[in-house]
Design a protein around this motif. Structure first.
Motif, PDB file in Angstrom:
ATOM      1  N   HIS A   1       0.835  -1.206   0.000  1.00 15.85           N
ATOM      2  CA  HIS A   1       0.000   0.000   0.000  1.00 15.85           C
ATOM      3  C   HIS A   1       0.871   1.257   0.000  1.00 15.85           C
TER       4      HIS A   1
ATOM      5  N   LYS B   1      -4.377   2.751  -4.640  1.00 11.55           N
ATOM      6  CA  LYS B   1      -3.465   3.779  -4.122  1.00 11.55           C
ATOM      7  C   LYS B   1      -2.446   4.237  -5.168  1.00 11.55           C
TER       8      LYS B   1
ATOM      9  N   PHE C   1       1.389   3.983  -2.982  1.00  8.14           N
ATOM     10  CA  PHE C   1       0.941   5.357  -2.742  1.00  8.14           C
ATOM     11  C   PHE C   1       2.045   6.367  -3.043  1.00  8.14           C
TER      12      PHE C   1
END
Length: 449
Positions: A105, A139, A109
């Motif tokens: 994640h 993300k 991101f």
């Protein structure tokens, strides 16, 4: 004041090394936010220190107060070399923190493509959702999302969204240890809350309790006459058992010297002893691979003890004295050592002892060779899941081992590698038994096969 976390943040390798060389320092302790030294080094990008800490036994999957493991921090801060290093040491690429975010994640991101690709290539799931329902693909920016989607398809991943499931209640995560566990020596008996008696043994009573919000085990030594000399010897001897600097050693945290009670205190291990795990109702299946990992842990712990000056109190290896940590790491329990003022002529677990241990005077024994024999019995126990000479009383087993040549038999079907190792370690000639630093590479090779 010593501050290992500051030295880790500042990349002070000399001070970190000196700190680690002190046996009373625990490299898996956390600061006020649960950040271990490895967390800080992974976050700051200090690769050499990460290598040093991993070599010294830092737990690669320990969590801080926000449930981040070091891999979360290395991924979030763009340290590819550290990500690769942590993965090589079996870091959990799909570990979820308190927000449900995995290392992938964060890499997605922040747009760290190389890190994201590395994670996916080692099993990180692109469709694992966090608490907000967002996956790493959600993300990532479009170009990176497309690339990660391609890698996931190539590796055969199922692309259907995996909903977040809170499993924190299962207690499976390994927290960085409370730093108070390695600070204290003398503990006030009024500060101890002992609530559950765990065992009564010839050497004393063992209780479960609490101290400074930590789960502990307190062993109340059985002493005939707790006079001033015994109290003095206790104060001199127990600090030698505060060995925090090895992952396969369970140190004594501190003691209560409150005559007539002498109490040795250590960290509570919920899985109990290796003996409990193998022969109790713990429900843990110990297959051959796990048995070899336990054997390697024990060998590493004993090898470390042998590298130190011979400790007083004495330590006798057997499966009762090996504790199993919550991450299935085997740790030699220093609280089970025997103090000089205890009845040293009594033998409680002769089935694990070598013939010369049962026959010879203390000054005539080769302690390292005796420990190797005991290690072989533990390996036999791991291989067979049986208790050595269970049909005999301890006294009868000891007499027959010492005088009649009674020996364990290795049943057919036992791993040939373990069989060979057991036989080598049980050579009747103590001088021909190997050292632990000789068998550790053998066990390491066995874990890779």
């Amino acid at each position: 004041m010593e501050d290992i976390y500051y030295w880790c943040r500042e990349n002070n390798a000399i001070q970190v090394r000196l700190w680690l060389d002190d046996t009373e320092h625990d490299c898996n302790q956390g600061d006020d936010h649960g950040f271990s030294p490895l967390h800080w080094c992974a976050k700051e990008g200090h690769t050499k220190l990460v290598e040093m800490l991993l070599h010294r036994g830092a737990r690669v999957n320990s969590t801080n107060m926000g449930d981040d493991i070091p891999l979360h921090l290395a991924s979030a801060h763009g340290h590819l070399d550290i990500v690769q290093l942590l993965i090589r040491h079996r870091s959990d690429v799909n570990a979820a923190n308190e927000h449900g975010n995995t290392p992938l994640h964060y890499a997605a991101f922040w747009g760290y493509q190389s890190i994201a690709e590395e994670l996916v290539n080692h099993g990180a799931l692109v469709s694992m959702a966090n608490k907000d329902g967002d996956t790493p693909l959600d993300k990532a920016k479009s170009i990176l999302a497309k690339r990660l989607n391609e890698l996931a398809v190539e590796s055969g991943q199922e692309l259907k969204k995996i909903s977040f499931k809170d499993q924190s209640w299962l207690g499976l995560k390994t927290r960085s240890r409370d730093a108070t566990l390695s600070r204290h020596k003398g503990i006030n008996i009024q500060d101890l809350l002992l609530h559950t008696k765990l065992a009564i043994t010839p050497s004393g009573e063992t209780w479960r309790g609490r101290w400074q919000n930590n789960d502990i085990v307190a062993k109340i030594l059985k002493i005939r006459d707790c006079n001033s000399r015994v109290s003095r010897d206790f104060n001199e001897e127990f600090p030698k058992l505060r060995i925090f600097s090895h992952p396969n050693i369970l140190p004594v945290i501190g003691c209560c010297n409150a005559p007539p009670r002498l109490i040795v205190i250590s960290q509570y291990m919920p899985r109990g002893s290796l003996h409990d795990l193998l022969h109790g109702a713990a429900g843990i299946v110990v297959d051959t691979a796990q048995a070899i990992r336990f054997a390697l842990d024990i060998a590493r712990g004993m090898g470390y003890l042998h590298s130190l000056e011979r400790i007083i109190p004495e330590y006798h290896l057997n499966s009762f004295h090996v504790m199993i940590d919550d991450d299935l790491t085997a740790r030699i329990n220093m609280a089970d050592s025997q103090f000089s003022f205890q009845d040293r002529g009594r033998i409680f677990y002769p089935a694990w002892m070598s013939p010369e241990m049962l026959q010879k005077k203390r000054a005539e024994r080769n302690w390292e060779a005796c420990d190797m024999w005991s290690f072989a019995i533990c390996c036999w126990e791991l291989a067979t899941r049986e208790i050595p000479f269970a049909e005999l009383s301890p006294m009868e087993a000891g007499m027959r081992i010492a005088t009649e040549g009674l020996r364990i038999t290795i049943p057919p079907g036992t791993s040939p590698h373990l069989t060979k190792l057991i036989k080598i370690c049980m050579n009747e000639d103590p001088g021909k038994r190997p050292k632990f630093d000789m068998i550790i590479p053998i066990l390491e090779k066995m874990t890779r096969n």
